[in-house]
Design a protein around this motif. Structure first.
Motif, PDB file in Angstrom:
ATOM      1  N   HIS A  49       1.022  -2.730  -0.294  1.00  0.00           N
ATOM      2  CA  HIS A  49      -0.342  -2.681  -0.944  1.00  0.00           C
ATOM      3  C   HIS A  49      -0.326  -1.109  -1.447  1.00  0.00           C
ATOM      4  O   HIS A  49      -1.075  -0.394  -0.457  1.00  0.00           O
ATOM      5  CB  HIS A  49      -1.502  -3.127  -0.257  1.00  0.00           C
ATOM      6  CG  HIS A  49      -2.644  -3.234  -0.945  1.00  0.00           C
ATOM      7  ND1 HIS A  49      -3.612  -4.009  -0.817  1.00  0.00           N
ATOM      8  CD2 HIS A  49      -3.150  -2.170  -2.035  1.00  0.00           C
ATOM      9  CE1 HIS A  49      -4.571  -3.873  -1.649  1.00  0.00           C
ATOM     10  NE2 HIS A  49      -4.639  -2.827  -2.268  1.00  0.00           N
TER      11      HIS A  49
ATOM     12  N   HIS B  72      -1.412   1.931  -4.679  1.00  0.00           N
ATOM     13  CA  HIS B  72      -1.792   2.197  -6.188  1.00  0.00           C
ATOM     14  C   HIS B  72      -1.177   3.360  -6.468  1.00  0.00           C
ATOM     15  O   HIS B  72      -1.636   4.463  -6.177  1.00  0.00           O
ATOM     16  CB  HIS B  72      -3.467   2.237  -6.061  1.00  0.00           C
ATOM     17  CG  HIS B  72      -3.934   1.164  -5.662  1.00  0.00           C
ATOM     18  ND1 HIS B  72      -4.551   0.088  -6.390  1.00  0.00           N
ATOM     19  CD2 HIS B  72      -4.377   0.792  -4.315  1.00  0.00           C
ATOM     20  CE1 HIS B  72      -5.099  -0.774  -5.887  1.00  0.00           C
ATOM     21  NE2 HIS B  72      -4.966  -0.456  -4.625  1.00  0.00           N
TER      22      HIS B  72
ATOM     23  N   LYS C 133      -2.457 -10.517  -8.624  1.00  0.00           N
ATOM     24  CA  LYS C 133      -3.481  -9.787  -8.014  1.00  0.00           C
ATOM     25  C   LYS C 133      -4.656 -10.282  -8.529  1.00  0.00           C
ATOM     26  O   LYS C 133      -5.041 -10.003  -9.852  1.00  0.00           O
ATOM     27  CB  LYS C 133      -3.354  -8.389  -7.799  1.00  0.00           C
ATOM     28  CG  LYS C 133      -4.564  -7.797  -7.189  1.00  0.00           C
ATOM     29  CD  LYS C 133      -4.497  -7.907  -5.613  1.00  0.00           C
ATOM     30  CE  LYS C 133      -5.574  -7.133  -5.080  1.00  0.00           C
ATOM     31  NZ  LYS C 133      -5.538  -5.855  -4.932  1.00  0.00           N
TER      32      LYS C 133
ATOM     33  N   HIS D  55      -6.509  -6.308   2.487  1.00  0.00           N
ATOM     34  CA  HIS D  55      -7.121  -5.644   3.424  1.00  0.00           C
ATOM     35  C   HIS D  55      -8.510  -6.420   3.780  1.00  0.00           C
ATOM     36  O   HIS D  55      -9.488  -6.256   3.258  1.00  0.00           O
ATOM     37  CB  HIS D  55      -7.768  -4.361   2.684  1.00  0.00           C
ATOM     38  CG  HIS D  55      -8.261  -4.608   1.207  1.00  0.00           C
ATOM     39  ND1 HIS D  55      -8.935  -5.388   0.809  1.00  0.00           N
ATOM     40  CD2 HIS D  55      -7.623  -4.041   0.083  1.00  0.00           C
ATOM     41  CE1 HIS D  55      -8.923  -5.516  -0.450  1.00  0.00           C
ATOM     42  NE2 HIS D  55      -8.275  -4.501  -1.056  1.00  0.00           N
TER      43      HIS D  55
ATOM     44  N   ASP E 181      -2.797   0.335   1.542  1.00  0.00           N
ATOM     45  CA  ASP E 181      -3.823   0.412   0.385  1.00  0.00           C
ATOM     46  C   ASP E 181      -3.990   1.684  -0.043  1.00  0.00           C
ATOM     47  O   ASP E 181      -5.019   2.574  -0.307  1.00  0.00           O
ATOM     48  CB  ASP E 181      -5.185  -0.180   0.734  1.00  0.00           C
ATOM     49  CG  ASP E 181      -5.956  -0.348  -0.380  1.00  0.00           C
ATOM     50  OD1 ASP E 181      -5.575  -0.058  -1.489  1.00  0.00           O
ATOM     51  OD2 ASP E 181      -7.208  -0.752  -0.331  1.00  0.00           O
TER      52      ASP E 181
END
Ligand code: ZN
Length: 365
Positions: free
Chosen positions: A13, A15, A98, A156, A227
């Motif tokens: 996970h 970004h 997602k 999460h 994350d």
């Protein structure tokens, strides 16, 4: 000093902000930051600008990774409205679908339950449906997974109660898995008072007793994922700071300190950051991987001096253990003593396991 050998870390996970916000991070800087953290493969989230909602956008993003990534990767697709056919078309290339059922960074929230149910029915896999959601919608997603025989992964997990909800669902035969982030394990809501926006993320940090409950129930967790959600310090200091914190380079030292403190053992660490995330998403481990970590005394994380473009951490001042010395992928040394040795584009898309290998760790076919 001793050297610990790990098979690799897989961060399911992250970004990397590319395309759309490459002043925060891009494919090159983000995958470099991954290697600095001992991570040999990652899954990149689809809330880009524009979001990854069509085969064309997914292919354009895959082309960027093929040219610039220095670690292996999988790419999520998402849905923000309109015809459902594009998600079916993207499914073979995507690591998963997602869906954002709770507010996040970017404007991609889904609230129409009838439409969501149609999405659950339509998604053909092989990747799971990964959900960003708060408790009421987590329960809804688990039931939708049951109705449609889908594998659902709760990203999460926001509270210990939600973790227990996921576990009950899988005991009832629903193919459900979940992940927790290092910041929800190693920080509590006092960090927000100390660090302000630098400790603000979604879901928010919890009280110390709730964090202690997370640790007590860690056996119910399938995956630890960072994350990694970088924003610049300038953005974090602005009038409306965006939620999210970087994390690719701090996960391993935090977890190794927990091992040193007997809060975790090394086999479980490897399960949570390597074997299980690969299994949940149905990928083979990249061949010839390894991470050598120099273990000396615990040290305090500095505030600056990271490889990620945003160059800060919410863990500054906390203790970690172990420094990544060397990372190998496909038997080649790609990172050594703070130096990148991989060439741009040497990262590869993760390869699918053969059909009929079980995915997920609980209740899945
Ligand atoms: Zn995220």
């Amino acid at each position: 000093m001793s050297v610990l050998h790990l098979p690799g870390l897989f961060d399911a996970h992250v970004h990397l902000r590319d395309p759309g916000a490459t002043h925060k991070e891009d494919i090159a800087s983000g995958t470099r930051s991954a290697l600095a953290g001992g991570i040999v493969a990652l899954l990149d989230m689809p809330n880009n600008r524009p979001p990854i909602t069509s085969p064309q956008r997914l292919q354009a993003k895959a082309n960027g990774f093929a040219q610039r990534a220095v670690c292996d990767y999988g790419l999520f697709c998402t849905y923000t409205g309109g015809p459902i056919a594009p998600i079916v078309d993207m499914a073979p290339q995507a690591c998963g679908l997602k869906l954002y059922l709770d507010e996040t960074f970017g404007d991609i929230l889904l609230t129409d339950l009838e439409l969501l149910d149609t999405l659950f029915a339509a998604w053909p896999g092989p990747g799971p449906i990964a959900i960003h959601a708060a408790p009421p919608m987590i329960g809804w997603a688990l039931q939708a997974a049951r109705r449609h025989g889908q594998s659902v992964h709760i990203c999460h997990v926001p509270t210990p109660d939600a973790l227990i909800t996921v576990d009950r669902a899988r005991q009832a035969g629903i193919c459900a898995t979940c992940e927790i982030t290092p910041h929800h394990l190693f920080l509590d809501d006092s960090a927000e008072r100390l660090k302000g926006p630098l400790a603000q993320m979604k879901p928010p940090l919890l009280s110390p007793p709730e964090v202690a409950r997370f640790w007590r129930h860690l056996d119910l967790v399938d995956i630890i994922a960072s994350d990694h959600a970088p924003h610049t310090l300038q953005e974090k200091a602005g009038a409306t700071p965006p939620p999210g914190v970087p994390g690719l380079e701090t996960t391993l030292p935090l977890l190794l300190l927990a091992v040193d403190q007997d809060r975790l053992d090394i086999e479980r660490l490897t399960e949570l950051t390597w074997h299980t995330p690969l299994a949940v998403y149905g990928f083979d481990p990249p061949p010839g991987c390894g991470v050598d970590v120099a273990i000396d005394k615990p040290y305090r994380f500095p505030e600056r001096g990271y490889t990620t473009r945003c160059d800060w951490t919410p863990f500054g001042g906390l203790e970690g253990l172990g420094r990544v010395q060397r990372v190998r992928i496909r038997h080649a040394t790609v990172w050594e003593n703070d130096r990148l040795l991989a060439t741009p584009g040497s990262g590869r898309p993760l390869g699918r396991r053969k059909a009929n290998t079980s995915i997920g760790s609980g209740g899945c076919p």
